[in-house]
Design a protein around this motif. Structure first.
Motif, short mmCIF file in Angstrom:
data_model
loop_
_atom_site.label_atom_id
_atom_site.label_comp_id
_atom_site.label_asym_id
_atom_site.label_seq_id
_atom_site.Cartn_x
_atom_site.Cartn_y
_atom_site.Cartn_z
N THR A 156 10.44 -5.93 -0.16
CA THR A 156 9.83 -6.56 -1.34
C THR A 156 8.41 -6.04 -1.56
N GLY A 157 7.66 -5.83 -0.50
CA GLY A 157 6.30 -5.29 -0.64
C GLY A 157 6.31 -3.90 -1.22
N THR A 158 7.26 -3.08 -0.77
CA THR A 158 7.38 -1.72 -1.31
C THR A 158 7.68 -1.74 -2.80
N LEU A 159 8.62 -2.60 -3.20
CA LEU A 159 9.01 -2.68 -4.61
C LEU A 159 7.85 -3.16 -5.48
N ILE A 160 7.13 -4.16 -5.00
CA ILE A 160 5.99 -4.68 -5.76
C ILE A 160 4.89 -3.64 -5.84
N GLY A 161 4.59 -3.00 -4.71
CA GLY A 161 3.55 -1.97 -4.70
C GLY A 161 3.89 -0.79 -5.58
N ALA A 162 5.15 -0.35 -5.53
CA ALA A 162 5.57 0.77 -6.36
C ALA A 162 5.50 0.42 -7.84
N SER A 163 5.93 -0.80 -8.17
CA SER A 163 5.89 -1.22 -9.57
C SER A 163 4.45 -1.32 -10.06
N ALA A 164 3.58 -1.88 -9.23
CA ALA A 164 2.18 -2.00 -9.62
C ALA A 164 1.52 -0.63 -9.73
N GLY A 165 1.87 0.27 -8.80
CA GLY A 165 1.28 1.61 -8.82
C GLY A 165 1.64 2.39 -10.07
N SER A 166 2.83 2.15 -10.62
CA SER A 166 3.26 2.86 -11.82
C SER A 166 2.55 2.35 -13.07
N LEU A 167 1.94 1.16 -12.99
CA LEU A 167 1.26 0.57 -14.14
C LEU A 167 -0.24 0.80 -14.13
N LEU A 168 -0.77 1.19 -12.98
CA LEU A 168 -2.21 1.36 -12.85
C LEU A 168 -2.68 2.67 -13.47
N PRO A 169 -3.90 2.70 -14.00
CA PRO A 169 -4.48 3.97 -14.47
C PRO A 169 -4.62 4.95 -13.32
N ALA A 170 -4.58 6.23 -13.61
CA ALA A 170 -4.60 7.26 -12.57
C ALA A 170 -5.83 7.14 -11.66
N ALA A 205 0.83 -1.21 0.00
CA ALA A 205 0.00 0.00 0.00
C ALA A 205 0.86 1.25 0.00
N PHE A 206 1.96 1.22 0.79
CA PHE A 206 2.85 2.38 0.81
C PHE A 206 3.48 2.60 -0.56
N GLY A 207 3.99 1.53 -1.17
CA GLY A 207 4.63 1.64 -2.47
C GLY A 207 3.70 2.22 -3.53
N MET A 208 2.46 1.74 -3.54
CA MET A 208 1.47 2.26 -4.49
C MET A 208 1.20 3.74 -4.24
N SER A 209 0.95 4.08 -2.98
CA SER A 209 0.61 5.46 -2.63
C SER A 209 1.74 6.42 -2.98
N SER A 210 2.97 6.01 -2.70
CA SER A 210 4.12 6.87 -2.96
C SER A 210 4.28 7.17 -4.44
N VAL A 211 4.16 6.14 -5.26
CA VAL A 211 4.30 6.33 -6.71
C VAL A 211 3.15 7.16 -7.26
N ILE A 212 1.95 6.93 -6.74
CA ILE A 212 0.79 7.70 -7.18
C ILE A 212 0.97 9.18 -6.86
N MET A 213 1.64 9.48 -5.74
CA MET A 213 1.89 10.87 -5.37
C MET A 213 2.97 11.53 -6.22
#
Length: 248
Positions: A143-157, A28-36
Protein backbone atom coordinates in the motif's frame (compact mmCIF):
# COMPACT_ATOMS: atom_id res chain seq x y z
CA UNK A 1 -8.84 -25.17 13.43
CA UNK A 2 -9.27 -22.67 16.24
CA UNK A 3 -5.58 -22.96 17.15
CA UNK A 4 -4.61 -22.23 13.55
CA UNK A 5 -6.82 -19.14 13.50
CA UNK A 6 -5.39 -17.87 16.79
CA UNK A 7 -1.86 -18.43 15.52
CA UNK A 8 -2.62 -16.53 12.30
CA UNK A 9 -4.15 -13.63 14.25
CA UNK A 10 -1.11 -13.53 16.54
CA UNK A 11 1.08 -13.28 13.46
CA UNK A 12 -1.04 -10.37 12.23
CA UNK A 13 -0.65 -8.60 15.56
CA UNK A 14 3.11 -9.10 15.67
CA UNK A 15 3.33 -7.76 12.14
CA UNK A 16 1.65 -4.41 12.88
CA UNK A 17 4.87 -2.57 13.86
CA UNK A 18 6.61 -3.92 10.74
CA UNK A 19 3.62 -2.95 8.61
CA UNK A 20 3.74 0.65 9.85
CA UNK A 21 7.48 0.88 9.28
CA UNK A 22 7.24 -0.61 5.81
CA UNK A 23 4.41 1.74 4.89
CA UNK A 24 6.47 4.88 5.43
CA UNK A 25 9.59 3.49 3.77
CA UNK A 26 7.76 2.14 0.72
CA UNK A 27 6.18 5.54 0.09
CA UNK A 28 9.67 6.90 -0.49
CA UNK A 29 10.47 3.99 -2.79
CA UNK A 30 7.26 4.46 -4.79
CA UNK A 31 7.95 8.16 -5.27
CA UNK A 32 11.59 7.62 -6.23
CA UNK A 33 10.77 4.88 -8.71
CA UNK A 34 8.15 6.91 -10.56
CA UNK A 35 10.40 9.98 -10.57
CA UNK A 36 13.10 7.87 -12.23
CA UNK A 37 10.64 7.17 -15.04
CA UNK A 38 9.24 3.76 -14.08
CA UNK A 39 5.43 3.60 -14.54
CA UNK A 40 3.18 3.13 -11.50
CA UNK A 41 2.13 -0.38 -12.53
CA UNK A 42 5.71 -1.63 -12.86
CA UNK A 43 6.72 0.11 -9.64
CA UNK A 44 3.95 -1.76 -7.83
CA UNK A 45 4.91 -4.99 -9.61
CA UNK A 46 8.50 -4.62 -8.37
CA UNK A 47 7.25 -4.39 -4.79
CA UNK A 48 5.07 -7.47 -5.17
CA UNK A 49 7.78 -9.63 -6.70
CA UNK A 50 10.81 -8.34 -4.78
CA UNK A 51 10.09 -7.70 -1.11
CA UNK A 52 13.31 -5.91 -0.16
CA UNK A 53 13.92 -2.17 0.08
CA UNK A 54 17.62 -2.09 -0.84
CA UNK A 55 17.24 -4.61 -3.65
CA UNK A 56 14.19 -2.83 -5.04
CA UNK A 57 15.85 0.58 -5.03
CA UNK A 58 18.99 -0.71 -6.69
CA UNK A 59 16.99 -2.68 -9.24
CA UNK A 60 14.72 0.27 -10.03
CA UNK A 61 17.72 2.54 -10.55
CA UNK A 62 19.33 0.05 -12.91
CA UNK A 63 16.09 -0.41 -14.83
CA UNK A 64 15.74 3.35 -15.19
CA UNK A 65 19.31 3.57 -16.52
CA UNK A 66 18.57 0.76 -19.01
CA UNK A 67 21.22 -1.55 -17.56
CA UNK A 68 21.70 -5.04 -18.95
CA UNK A 69 19.52 -7.80 -17.47
CA UNK A 70 22.56 -9.75 -16.24
CA UNK A 71 23.78 -6.65 -14.39
CA UNK A 72 20.40 -6.19 -12.72
CA UNK A 73 20.21 -9.88 -11.81
CA UNK A 74 23.72 -10.04 -10.32
CA UNK A 75 23.27 -6.79 -8.39
CA UNK A 76 20.00 -7.83 -6.75
CA UNK A 77 21.44 -11.30 -6.07
CA UNK A 78 24.44 -9.85 -4.20
CA UNK A 79 22.34 -7.34 -2.28
CA UNK A 80 19.80 -9.98 -1.24
CA UNK A 81 22.27 -12.82 -0.59
CA UNK A 82 21.76 -12.41 3.17
CA UNK A 83 18.30 -13.94 2.79
CA UNK A 84 19.91 -17.29 1.97
CA UNK A 85 21.46 -17.36 5.44
CA UNK A 86 18.22 -16.22 7.08
CA UNK A 87 16.32 -18.98 5.28
CA UNK A 88 18.79 -21.61 6.43
CA UNK A 89 18.47 -20.39 10.00
CA UNK A 90 14.66 -20.40 9.91
CA UNK A 91 14.58 -23.85 8.32
CA UNK A 92 15.85 -25.21 11.65
CA UNK A 93 13.04 -23.49 13.53
CA UNK A 94 9.93 -24.22 11.46
CA UNK A 95 7.59 -27.08 12.32
CA UNK A 96 8.95 -30.29 10.73
CA UNK A 97 5.40 -31.10 9.60
CA UNK A 98 5.29 -28.00 7.40
CA UNK A 99 4.83 -29.10 3.78
CA UNK A 100 7.12 -28.12 0.93
CA UNK A 101 4.60 -25.78 -0.72
CA UNK A 102 4.05 -24.05 2.62
CA UNK A 103 7.79 -23.56 3.06
CA UNK A 104 7.99 -22.10 -0.43
CA UNK A 105 5.17 -19.65 0.32
CA UNK A 106 6.62 -18.32 3.58
CA UNK A 107 10.09 -18.09 2.06
CA UNK A 108 8.71 -15.25 -0.07
CA UNK A 109 8.30 -13.09 3.03
CA UNK A 110 11.70 -13.49 4.66
CA UNK A 111 12.97 -9.96 5.26
CA UNK A 112 15.28 -8.54 7.92
CA UNK A 113 12.44 -7.39 10.19
CA UNK A 114 10.24 -10.45 9.69
CA UNK A 115 13.22 -12.72 10.31
CA UNK A 116 14.02 -10.89 13.56
CA UNK A 117 10.48 -11.41 14.86
CA UNK A 118 10.32 -15.05 13.80
CA UNK A 119 13.73 -16.05 15.13
CA UNK A 120 12.85 -14.48 18.48
CA UNK A 121 9.78 -16.66 18.97
CA UNK A 122 9.95 -19.50 21.45
CA UNK A 123 9.14 -22.94 20.13
CA UNK A 124 8.60 -24.03 16.54
CA UNK A 125 7.19 -21.71 13.91
CA UNK A 126 3.88 -22.69 12.36
CA UNK A 127 2.72 -21.95 8.83
CA UNK A 128 -0.31 -20.04 10.11
CA UNK A 129 1.76 -17.74 12.34
CA UNK A 130 4.35 -17.02 9.65
CA UNK A 131 1.57 -16.37 7.12
CA UNK A 132 -0.12 -13.85 9.39
CA UNK A 133 3.14 -12.06 10.07
CA UNK A 134 4.02 -11.86 6.36
CA UNK A 135 0.53 -10.82 5.21
CA UNK A 136 0.37 -7.92 7.67
CA UNK A 137 3.92 -6.75 6.96
CA UNK A 138 3.62 -7.04 3.18
CA UNK A 139 0.33 -5.13 3.21
CA UNK A 140 2.13 -2.06 4.57
CA UNK A 141 4.82 -2.36 1.88
CA UNK A 142 2.37 -2.78 -1.00
CA UNK A 143 0.00 0.00 0.00
CA UNK A 144 2.86 2.41 0.74
CA UNK A 145 4.41 1.72 -2.65
CA UNK A 146 1.12 2.34 -4.44
CA UNK A 147 0.45 5.57 -2.55
CA UNK A 148 4.01 6.81 -3.04
CA UNK A 149 4.00 5.97 -6.74
CA UNK A 150 0.65 7.66 -7.25
CA UNK A 151 1.76 10.76 -5.38
CA UNK A 152 5.08 10.84 -7.24
CA UNK A 153 3.30 10.89 -10.59
CA UNK A 154 1.31 13.97 -9.55
CA UNK A 155 4.16 16.03 -8.13
CA UNK A 156 6.03 18.67 -10.16
CA UNK A 157 9.41 17.50 -11.42
CA UNK A 158 11.36 19.86 -9.11
CA UNK A 159 9.61 18.74 -5.94
CA UNK A 160 9.76 15.10 -6.98
CA UNK A 161 13.51 15.29 -7.54
CA UNK A 162 13.98 16.83 -4.10
CA UNK A 163 12.10 13.93 -2.51
CA UNK A 164 14.70 11.50 -3.85
CA UNK A 165 16.74 12.30 -0.75
CA UNK A 166 14.05 10.64 1.39
CA UNK A 167 15.27 7.13 0.63
CA UNK A 168 18.90 8.03 1.33
CA UNK A 169 17.82 9.60 4.61
CA UNK A 170 16.02 6.37 5.45
CA UNK A 171 19.15 4.29 4.92
CA UNK A 172 21.19 6.70 7.04
CA UNK A 173 18.59 6.45 9.81
CA UNK A 174 18.82 2.65 9.69
CA UNK A 175 22.61 2.35 9.51
CA UNK A 176 23.57 5.06 12.04
CA UNK A 177 22.23 3.39 15.24
CA UNK A 178 23.72 0.03 14.24
CA UNK A 179 27.05 1.68 13.44
CA UNK A 180 27.21 3.39 16.82
CA UNK A 181 26.47 0.11 18.59
CA UNK A 182 28.83 -2.13 16.59
CA UNK A 183 32.44 -1.53 15.57
CA UNK A 184 32.26 -3.97 12.60
CA UNK A 185 29.13 -2.26 11.26
CA UNK A 186 30.76 1.16 11.63
CA UNK A 187 33.89 -0.04 9.83
CA UNK A 188 31.80 -1.61 7.07
CA UNK A 189 29.69 1.53 6.58
CA UNK A 190 32.62 3.93 6.42
CA UNK A 191 34.72 1.63 4.23
CA UNK A 192 31.85 1.14 1.79
CA UNK A 193 31.28 4.90 1.52
CA UNK A 194 34.98 5.64 1.02
CA UNK A 195 35.40 2.89 -1.56
CA UNK A 196 32.30 4.06 -3.42
CA UNK A 197 33.67 7.61 -3.63
CA UNK A 198 37.06 6.39 -4.81
CA UNK A 199 35.52 4.18 -7.47
CA UNK A 200 33.51 7.11 -8.79
CA UNK A 201 36.58 9.32 -9.35
CA UNK A 202 39.50 6.98 -10.06
CA UNK A 203 40.41 6.37 -13.72
CA UNK A 204 39.51 2.88 -14.82
CA UNK A 205 36.91 2.49 -12.08
CA UNK A 206 34.60 5.42 -12.75
CA UNK A 207 33.70 3.85 -16.11
CA UNK A 208 32.20 0.85 -14.32
CA UNK A 209 28.40 0.88 -14.35
CA UNK A 210 26.48 1.38 -11.12
CA UNK A 211 25.33 -2.22 -10.86
CA UNK A 212 28.75 -3.81 -11.26
CA UNK A 213 30.22 -1.21 -8.92
CA UNK A 214 27.78 -2.28 -6.20
CA UNK A 215 28.70 -5.93 -6.77
CA UNK A 216 32.44 -5.25 -6.67
CA UNK A 217 32.32 -3.05 -3.58
CA UNK A 218 30.07 -5.51 -1.75
CA UNK A 219 32.42 -8.42 -2.42
CA UNK A 220 35.54 -6.44 -1.43
CA UNK A 221 34.06 -5.12 1.82
CA UNK A 222 32.58 -8.52 2.70
CA UNK A 223 35.96 -10.21 2.38
CA UNK A 224 37.74 -7.47 4.36
CA UNK A 225 35.17 -7.55 7.18
CA UNK A 226 35.19 -11.36 7.30
CA UNK A 227 38.99 -11.33 7.73
CA UNK A 228 39.09 -8.38 10.12
CA UNK A 229 36.09 -9.31 12.29
CA UNK A 230 35.82 -13.11 12.29
CA UNK A 231 33.14 -14.73 14.46
CA UNK A 232 34.67 -17.40 16.68
CA UNK A 233 33.03 -20.31 18.43
CA UNK A 234 32.66 -18.47 21.72
CA UNK A 235 30.94 -15.62 19.90
CA UNK A 236 28.34 -18.03 18.54
CA UNK A 237 27.81 -19.38 22.05
CA UNK A 238 27.29 -15.88 23.46
CA UNK A 239 24.81 -15.07 20.68
CA UNK A 240 22.85 -18.24 21.42
CA UNK A 241 22.79 -17.48 25.15
CA UNK A 242 21.57 -13.94 24.50
CA UNK A 243 18.89 -15.24 22.18
CA UNK A 244 17.68 -17.77 24.74
CA UNK A 245 17.60 -15.07 27.39
CA UNK A 246 15.41 -12.87 25.25
CA UNK A 247 13.02 -15.70 24.39
CA UNK A 248 12.62 -16.95 27.96
Amino acid sequence: MRALKESFVQGLRDGIPICLGYFSVSIAFGMSSVIMGIPIFYTFLISITNLTSAGQMAGAGLLASKAALIEIALTTLIINARYFLMSLSLSQKVNPKMKLWQRMLVSYGITDEIFAVEIGQSGLLSFSYMSGLIVCSAFGWFTGTLIGASAGSLLPAGIGAALNIALYAMFIAIVTPASLASKPVLFCSISSAVLSILFSILPGFKEISAGYMIILITLIISVICALRFPVHGEDHQNLDENKEGKCS
